[in-house]
Design a protein around this motif. Structure first.
Motif, PDB file in Angstrom:
ATOM      1  N   SER A  11       0.852  -1.338   0.033  1.00 55.63           N
ATOM      2  CA  SER A  11       0.100   0.350  -0.043  1.00 55.63           C
ATOM      3  C   SER A  11       0.717   1.397  -0.230  1.00 55.63           C
ATOM      4  O   SER A  11       0.590   2.272  -0.604  1.00 55.63           O
ATOM      5  CB  SER A  11      -0.962   0.112   1.142  1.00 55.63           C
ATOM      6  OG  SER A  11      -1.592  -1.006   1.200  1.00 55.63           O
ATOM      7  N   VAL A  12       1.949   1.370   0.913  1.00 59.37           N
ATOM      8  CA  VAL A  12       2.957   2.593   0.640  1.00 59.37           C
ATOM      9  C   VAL A  12       3.387   2.634  -0.503  1.00 59.37           C
ATOM     10  O   VAL A  12       3.374   3.787  -1.066  1.00 59.37           O
ATOM     11  CB  VAL A  12       4.065   2.057   1.865  1.00 59.37           C
ATOM     12  CG1 VAL A  12       4.993   3.473   1.544  1.00 59.37           C
ATOM     13  CG2 VAL A  12       3.483   2.146   3.154  1.00 59.37           C
ATOM     14  N   VAL A  13       3.958   1.579  -1.323  1.00 64.45           N
ATOM     15  CA  VAL A  13       4.386   1.790  -2.715  1.00 64.45           C
ATOM     16  C   VAL A  13       3.582   2.177  -3.605  1.00 64.45           C
ATOM     17  O   VAL A  13       3.605   3.130  -4.200  1.00 64.45           O
ATOM     18  CB  VAL A  13       5.223   0.431  -2.993  1.00 64.45           C
ATOM     19  CG1 VAL A  13       5.394   0.494  -4.411  1.00 64.45           C
ATOM     20  CG2 VAL A  13       6.261   0.296  -2.157  1.00 64.45           C
ATOM     21  N   VAL A  14       2.363   1.416  -3.589  1.00 62.12           N
ATOM     22  CA  VAL A  14       1.293   1.733  -4.729  1.00 62.12           C
ATOM     23  C   VAL A  14       0.716   3.300  -4.402  1.00 62.12           C
ATOM     24  O   VAL A  14       0.520   4.049  -5.277  1.00 62.12           O
ATOM     25  CB  VAL A  14      -0.070   0.879  -4.559  1.00 62.12           C
ATOM     26  CG1 VAL A  14      -1.126   1.296  -5.508  1.00 62.12           C
ATOM     27  CG2 VAL A  14       0.483  -0.631  -5.115  1.00 62.12           C
ATOM     28  N   SER A  15       0.499   3.778  -3.222  1.00 65.77           N
ATOM     29  CA  SER A  15      -0.164   5.050  -3.027  1.00 65.77           C
ATOM     30  C   SER A  15       0.987   5.836  -3.408  1.00 65.77           C
ATOM     31  O   SER A  15       0.709   7.063  -3.867  1.00 65.77           O
ATOM     32  CB  SER A  15      -0.492   5.316  -1.609  1.00 65.77           C
ATOM     33  OG  SER A  15       0.618   5.144  -0.653  1.00 65.77           O
ATOM     34  N   LEU A  16       2.366   5.764  -3.277  1.00 66.39           N
ATOM     35  CA  LEU A  16       3.478   6.518  -3.606  1.00 66.39           C
ATOM     36  C   LEU A  16       3.422   6.841  -5.098  1.00 66.39           C
ATOM     37  O   LEU A  16       3.475   7.829  -5.707  1.00 66.39           O
ATOM     38  CB  LEU A  16       4.767   6.026  -3.007  1.00 66.39           C
ATOM     39  CG  LEU A  16       5.995   7.152  -3.073  1.00 66.39           C
ATOM     40  CD1 LEU A  16       5.877   8.276  -2.289  1.00 66.39           C
ATOM     41  CD2 LEU A  16       7.270   6.228  -2.757  1.00 66.39           C
ATOM     42  N   LEU A  57       6.020  16.595  -4.233  1.00 63.38           N
ATOM     43  CA  LEU A  57       6.870  15.578  -4.660  1.00 63.38           C
ATOM     44  C   LEU A  57       7.704  15.219  -3.655  1.00 63.38           C
ATOM     45  O   LEU A  57       8.027  14.006  -3.297  1.00 63.38           O
ATOM     46  CB  LEU A  57       7.440  15.504  -6.006  1.00 63.38           C
ATOM     47  CG  LEU A  57       6.447  15.721  -7.334  1.00 63.38           C
ATOM     48  CD1 LEU A  57       7.268  15.822  -8.708  1.00 63.38           C
ATOM     49  CD2 LEU A  57       5.650  14.482  -7.257  1.00 63.38           C
ATOM     50  N   LEU A  58       8.713  15.960  -3.184  1.00 65.00           N
ATOM     51  CA  LEU A  58       9.722  15.704  -2.470  1.00 65.00           C
ATOM     52  C   LEU A  58       9.136  15.525  -1.028  1.00 65.00           C
ATOM     53  O   LEU A  58       9.638  14.382  -0.340  1.00 65.00           O
ATOM     54  CB  LEU A  58      10.490  17.177  -2.267  1.00 65.00           C
ATOM     55  CG  LEU A  58      11.835  17.255  -1.137  1.00 65.00           C
ATOM     56  CD1 LEU A  58      12.986  16.487  -2.190  1.00 65.00           C
ATOM     57  CD2 LEU A  58      12.277  18.501  -0.954  1.00 65.00           C
ATOM     58  N   SER A  59       8.100  16.273  -0.535  1.00 63.03           N
ATOM     59  CA  SER A  59       7.646  15.964   0.811  1.00 63.03           C
ATOM     60  C   SER A  59       6.887  14.662   0.945  1.00 63.03           C
ATOM     61  O   SER A  59       6.844  13.932   1.979  1.00 63.03           O
ATOM     62  CB  SER A  59       6.795  16.856   1.395  1.00 63.03           C
ATOM     63  OG  SER A  59       5.951  17.452   0.623  1.00 63.03           O
ATOM     64  N   THR A  60       6.136  14.263  -0.264  1.00 64.87           N
ATOM     65  CA  THR A  60       5.418  12.968  -0.330  1.00 64.87           C
ATOM     66  C   THR A  60       6.602  11.836  -0.409  1.00 64.87           C
ATOM     67  O   THR A  60       6.459  10.711   0.660  1.00 64.87           O
ATOM     68  CB  THR A  60       4.787  12.729  -1.701  1.00 64.87           C
ATOM     69  OG1 THR A  60       3.850  13.836  -1.692  1.00 64.87           O
ATOM     70  CG2 THR A  60       4.044  11.396  -1.755  1.00 64.87           C
ATOM     71  N   ALA A  61       7.601  11.891  -0.918  1.00 60.93           N
ATOM     72  CA  ALA A  61       8.707  10.769  -0.927  1.00 60.93           C
ATOM     73  C   ALA A  61       9.274  10.648   0.381  1.00 60.93           C
ATOM     74  O   ALA A  61       9.523   9.774   0.827  1.00 60.93           O
ATOM     75  CB  ALA A  61      10.015  11.271  -1.992  1.00 60.93           C
ATOM     76  N   PHE A  62       9.559  11.911   1.063  1.00 60.42           N
ATOM     77  CA  PHE A  62      10.184  12.132   2.334  1.00 60.42           C
ATOM     78  C   PHE A  62       9.143  11.242   3.503  1.00 60.42           C
ATOM     79  O   PHE A  62       9.702  10.582   4.157  1.00 60.42           O
ATOM     80  CB  PHE A  62      10.469  13.434   2.836  1.00 60.42           C
ATOM     81  CG  PHE A  62      11.194  13.459   4.127  1.00 60.42           C
ATOM     82  CD1 PHE A  62      12.318  13.120   4.501  1.00 60.42           C
ATOM     83  CD2 PHE A  62      10.204  13.974   5.253  1.00 60.42           C
ATOM     84  CE1 PHE A  62      12.758  13.268   5.933  1.00 60.42           C
ATOM     85  CE2 PHE A  62      10.524  14.144   6.646  1.00 60.42           C
ATOM     86  CZ  PHE A  62      12.023  13.657   6.660  1.00 60.42           C
ATOM     87  N   GLY A  63       7.736  11.592   3.145  1.00 58.67           N
ATOM     88  CA  GLY A  63       6.796  11.192   4.159  1.00 58.67           C
ATOM     89  C   GLY A  63       6.691   9.532   4.176  1.00 58.67           C
ATOM     90  O   GLY A  63       6.720   8.855   5.211  1.00 58.67           O
ATOM     91  N   ALA A  64       6.705   8.988   2.824  1.00 57.23           N
ATOM     92  CA  ALA A  64       6.746   7.546   2.494  1.00 57.23           C
ATOM     93  C   ALA A  64       8.165   7.058   3.231  1.00 57.23           C
ATOM     94  O   ALA A  64       7.869   5.795   3.922  1.00 57.23           O
ATOM     95  CB  ALA A  64       6.618   7.072   1.206  1.00 57.23           C
ATOM     96  N   ALA A  65       9.243   7.627   2.987  1.00 56.53           N
ATOM     97  CA  ALA A  65      10.350   7.000   3.485  1.00 56.53           C
ATOM     98  C   ALA A  65      10.510   6.984   5.351  1.00 56.53           C
ATOM     99  O   ALA A  65      10.868   6.111   5.633  1.00 56.53           O
ATOM    100  CB  ALA A  65      11.754   7.670   3.091  1.00 56.53           C
ATOM    101  N   LEU A  66       9.997   8.076   5.710  1.00 57.63           N
ATOM    102  CA  LEU A  66       9.778   8.256   7.111  1.00 57.63           C
ATOM    103  C   LEU A  66       9.117   7.169   7.695  1.00 57.63           C
ATOM    104  O   LEU A  66       9.109   6.394   8.618  1.00 57.63           O
ATOM    105  CB  LEU A  66       9.265   9.613   7.519  1.00 57.63           C
ATOM    106  CG  LEU A  66       9.443  10.197   8.767  1.00 57.63           C
ATOM    107  CD1 LEU A  66      10.997  10.134   9.358  1.00 57.63           C
ATOM    108  CD2 LEU A  66       8.609  11.479   8.938  1.00 57.63           C
TER     109      LEU A  66
END
Ligand code: ZN
Length: 426
Positions: free
Chosen positions: A13-18, A67-76
């Protein structure tokens, strides 16, 4: 077995939503950029090319940063869960606090530590959005001093309001038996109702000044509108929103007959009295068409489902291990369950967002229709256009992006749906 299934489902789900978020954002950016140099036909008489370009640039800038904050949010999120961040934090806080201060102190300390760490990690993003993006487009009115003061007050409110509520929740979780989630839900609802009273009278005045609306003719106009609509409110207030941002707004707050209407000073500066009346009529439409009641009802139902789910999950060892955390056998795990739940639920809820956005857009159309019955539709159209232009909202969103995310219909659809008295043939 359940642990492996949940881990897989969560990671997927994390990957697909990203991927979905990135796909939609790039579509939006391409669409806005492609239409940057031409004002759409329907707006050519009312929006200048310069304003249209500014809206495009503002949208692009925010999307890129998004885009940047979305990627950071998923990594976090993966860092907190599967990569063991929350587990390490929990172990450290537990070892330091539990033996000496007991389990309630340990759990509150865990919540507070999590709040401090995640707040600290979010801070650079918020600073960049406020002092770079909003600043560059002329929206930011915030000074560093005000930003620091706001942060301090926010932490103070969090400690004075948030900690006691968290303590109450943890106490109910620990001592109310197997149906604790039902009691916790009741307490949560009571807290939210109390907040409806406390927010306008105690919390909001910490951050802004509220003065009674002084403009007598506007006041008479607004009061006549409210009487026409059969709406009781205790006062009309003007808030110094310009202290922080040039964006304009108006809202209702409070409960029952103690409801108040709050206008941002920025709104009153930009709109004519007729336009203010039309905007307020739209907001009243949300009450009169029962949108507010529906939203509150939905919130009650969703939180009940959430508490029931948490009640079940918090008792399953695999819920913790699947998400990268070892529950401790020697201590209570309620705060840990709460944190995991709050971290993980939004990942799954994301897939419901198009349904909520659709419902919200329907409500906007209905409120617009109500406003046209109670006030002048032309004033509403003029106000919507001004607010769009002043907020540099794009007039050319990607249709699919708008379907997925927009809580308000795109301006073109919204204006097209308003009745046009001029177009009526005699
Ligand atoms: Zn609305």
């Amino acid at each position: 077995m359940q642990a492996l299934a949940l881990t897989t489902l969560f990671a997927l789900s994390v990957v697909v939503s990203l991927l979905v978020k990135f796909w939609l954002a790039t579509r939006q950016m391409r669409h806005v950029a492609a239409h940057r140099d031409k004002v759409p036909e329907a707006f050519s008489g009312s929006i200048t090319l310069a304003a249209h370009r500014k809206a495009a640039d503002y949208t692009l800038e925010k999307s890129r940063f998004g885009l940047l904050s979305t990627a950071f949010g998923a990594a976090l999120l993966l860092g907190w869960t599967l990569l063991g961040g929350l587990d390490s934090l929990n172990a450290a806080v537990r070892d330091a606090v539990l033996p000496r201060w007991g389990s309630m102190a340990y759990q509150l300390a865990l919540l507070a530590a999590f709040g401090v760490v995640s707040g600290g990690l979010d801070l650079p993003f918020d600073l960049y959005a406020t002092f770079r993006i909003e600043q560059r487009f002329g929206f930011n009115r915030m000074t560093w001093k005000l930003y620091a003061a706001d942060m301090f007050k926010g932490i103070l409110v969090g400690v004075l309001v948030g900690l006691p509520v968290a303590a109450l929740m943890l106490w109910i979780m620990g001592s109310a038996g197997p149906l604790w989630w039902l009691w916790a839900w009741g307490a949560w609802i009571a807290f939210n109702v109390a907040l409806l009273v406390l927010y306008p009278t105690v919390i909001a005045p910490l951050f802004n000044k509220f003065v009674p609306l002084a403009d007598e003719s506007l006041k008479a106009r607004v009061q006549a509108l409210m009487a026409r609509c059969g709406f009781a409110a205790k006062g009309l207030f003007v808030m110094d929103g310009s202290k922080r941002s040039a964006h304009a707004n108006a809202y209702f707050t409070g409960l029952g007959a103690a409801k108040r209407v709050v206008f941002f000073d920025t709104l009153l500066n930009k709109l004519s009295p007729g336009e203010v009346e039309a905007v307020l009529a739209h907001e009243l439409g949300h009450f009169k068409r029962r949108h507010v009641a529906q939203r509150i009802g939905a919130m009650f139902a969703a939180s009940l489902a959430g508490f029931a789910l948490l009640g079940w999950l918090s008792g399953q060892p695999w819920f913790y291990t699947a998400l990268g955390v070892q529950p401790s056998l020697s201590a209570v795990n309620d705060a840990l369950a709460l944190l995991l739940f709050v971290l993980v639920v939004p990942v799954f809820a994301f897939f419901l967002s198009p349904a909520f956005a659709l419902l919200s857009r329907r409500h906007e159309f209905e409120a617009d229709a109500y406003a046209c019955e109670q006030a002048d539709g032309r004033e509403l159209a003029a106000a919507l256009l001004k607010l769009h232009e002043d907020n540099a909202a794009t007039l050319t969103p990607d249709p699919l992006y708008a379907r997925f995310y927009y809580s308000h219909p795109p301006a073109s659809e919204r204006l097209a749906a308003l009745p046009r008295p001029n177009a009526v043939t005699p």
